[in-house]
Design a protein around this motif. Structure first.
Motif, PDB file in Angstrom:
ATOM      1  N   VAL A  29      -0.224 -10.082   6.718  1.00 56.28           N
ATOM      2  CA  VAL A  29      -0.621  -8.886   5.829  1.00 56.28           C
ATOM      3  C   VAL A  29       0.294  -7.551   6.035  1.00 56.28           C
ATOM      4  O   VAL A  29       1.106  -7.104   5.259  1.00 56.28           O
ATOM      5  N   SER A  30       0.432  -7.424   7.559  1.00 56.80           N
ATOM      6  CA  SER A  30       1.297  -6.261   7.721  1.00 56.80           C
ATOM      7  C   SER A  30       3.020  -6.431   7.249  1.00 56.80           C
ATOM      8  O   SER A  30       3.429  -5.476   6.908  1.00 56.80           O
ATOM      9  N   LEU A  31       3.350  -7.703   7.481  1.00 54.60           N
ATOM     10  CA  LEU A  31       4.566  -7.982   6.994  1.00 54.60           C
ATOM     11  C   LEU A  31       4.874  -7.726   5.491  1.00 54.60           C
ATOM     12  O   LEU A  31       5.706  -7.187   4.928  1.00 54.60           O
ATOM     13  N   LYS A  69      -4.008   0.028  11.068  1.00 57.90           N
ATOM     14  CA  LYS A  69      -3.458  -1.101  10.887  1.00 57.90           C
ATOM     15  C   LYS A  69      -2.466  -1.030   9.730  1.00 57.90           C
ATOM     16  O   LYS A  69      -1.265  -1.613   9.769  1.00 57.90           O
ATOM     17  N   ALA A  70      -2.841  -0.178   8.730  1.00 62.86           N
ATOM     18  CA  ALA A  70      -1.922  -0.209   7.305  1.00 62.86           C
ATOM     19  C   ALA A  70      -0.923   0.705   7.498  1.00 62.86           C
ATOM     20  O   ALA A  70       0.482   0.775   7.123  1.00 62.86           O
ATOM     21  N   PHE A  71      -0.917   1.952   8.560  1.00 64.94           N
ATOM     22  CA  PHE A  71       0.073   2.950   8.424  1.00 64.94           C
ATOM     23  C   PHE A  71       1.400   2.547   8.985  1.00 64.94           C
ATOM     24  O   PHE A  71       2.351   3.009   8.434  1.00 64.94           O
ATOM     25  N   PRO A  72       1.635   1.964  10.078  1.00 63.19           N
ATOM     26  CA  PRO A  72       2.842   1.516  10.630  1.00 63.19           C
ATOM     27  C   PRO A  72       3.627   0.635   9.746  1.00 63.19           C
ATOM     28  O   PRO A  72       4.809   0.726   9.326  1.00 63.19           O
ATOM     29  N   PRO A  73       3.171  -0.553   9.060  1.00 60.47           N
ATOM     30  CA  PRO A  73       4.226  -1.242   8.197  1.00 60.47           C
ATOM     31  C   PRO A  73       4.361  -0.402   6.873  1.00 60.47           C
ATOM     32  O   PRO A  73       5.639  -0.519   6.476  1.00 60.47           O
ATOM     33  N   LEU A  74       3.574   0.203   6.651  1.00 63.83           N
ATOM     34  CA  LEU A  74       3.809   1.161   5.326  1.00 63.83           C
ATOM     35  C   LEU A  74       5.016   2.161   5.614  1.00 63.83           C
ATOM     36  O   LEU A  74       5.917   2.593   4.847  1.00 63.83           O
ATOM     37  N   ALA A  75       4.615   3.036   6.996  1.00 65.32           N
ATOM     38  CA  ALA A  75       5.842   4.069   7.114  1.00 65.32           C
ATOM     39  C   ALA A  75       7.139   3.359   7.584  1.00 65.32           C
ATOM     40  O   ALA A  75       7.955   3.828   7.003  1.00 65.32           O
ATOM     41  N   LEU A  76       7.091   2.204   8.003  1.00 63.83           N
ATOM     42  CA  LEU A  76       8.475   1.465   8.394  1.00 63.83           C
ATOM     43  C   LEU A  76       9.004   1.002   7.167  1.00 63.83           C
ATOM     44  O   LEU A  76      10.227   1.011   6.794  1.00 63.83           O
ATOM     45  N   GLY A  77       8.209   0.621   6.030  1.00 61.07           N
ATOM     46  CA  GLY A  77       8.669   0.096   4.616  1.00 61.07           C
ATOM     47  C   GLY A  77       9.237   1.392   4.037  1.00 61.07           C
ATOM     48  O   GLY A  77      10.233   1.125   3.430  1.00 61.07           O
TER      49      GLY A  77
END
Length: 164
Positions: free
Chosen positions: A103-105, A136-144
């Motif tokens: 999901v994160s990826l 759990k959602a913020f790090p992959p979204l911010a990195l994206g």
């Protein structure tokens, strides 16, 4: 007109670029070119302002959009759309253990590709549909958003170089 915008105080240019980065649909994909071409910001200044502006809504959408869905869900037309989207997203993830692990990826890749409808706003809505906590959602979204910003930055630089 552009000369007038370029003569504005630098702080104002940063704020407006960040606000443009916050707006749905435009997000970082539009804020960087506007910051560079219209406000005459450096690439780094436009990137940082746009990035900050684009990640601010993530927290609020992931954390607080559900009450808005509940409010609009009182009307049948909205309820049908909200239920359809929520059920479709959660069913796919619940059915597949592999998807649960990625999901994160998936969120990262979805946001990192800077094409229409794949920004932080829609990614945050997806995270909300999947009931992901902000943590759990913020790090992959911010990195994206960061990666999408880098892509837009290089494309903007290339286009400006070609034009000049």
């Amino acid at each position: 007109m552009i000369e007038t915008l370029q003569s504005l105080p630098i702080f104002f240019k940063y704020i407006v670029t960040a606000i443009i980065g916050m707006t749905p649909v435009i997000e970082i994909r539009g804020a960087i070119p506007i910051g560079v071409a219209t406000f005459n910001l450096s690439y780094l200044e436009a990137f940082i302002s746009s990035f900050i502006g684009n990640i601010i809504p993530i927290y609020f959408i992931v954390k607080f959009i559900r009450p808005l869905f509940d409010f609009f869900g009182r009307w049948k037309i909205f309820k049908v759309i909200i239920d359809f989207a929520t059920n479709k997203a959660t069913k796919k993830i619940e059915e597949s253990e592999k998807l649960q692990n990625f999901v994160s990826l998936g969120l990262f890749l979805f946001v990192a590709i800077p094409i229409p409808t794949t920004g932080a706003w829609v990614g945050s809505l997806i995270a909300n549909f999947l009931n992901l906590p902000v943590k759990k959602a913020f790090p992959p979204l911010a990195l994206g958003v960061f990666v999408a910003g880098l892509i837009v930055l290089f494309v903007t630089g290339g286009v400006i170089t070609i034009i000049n």
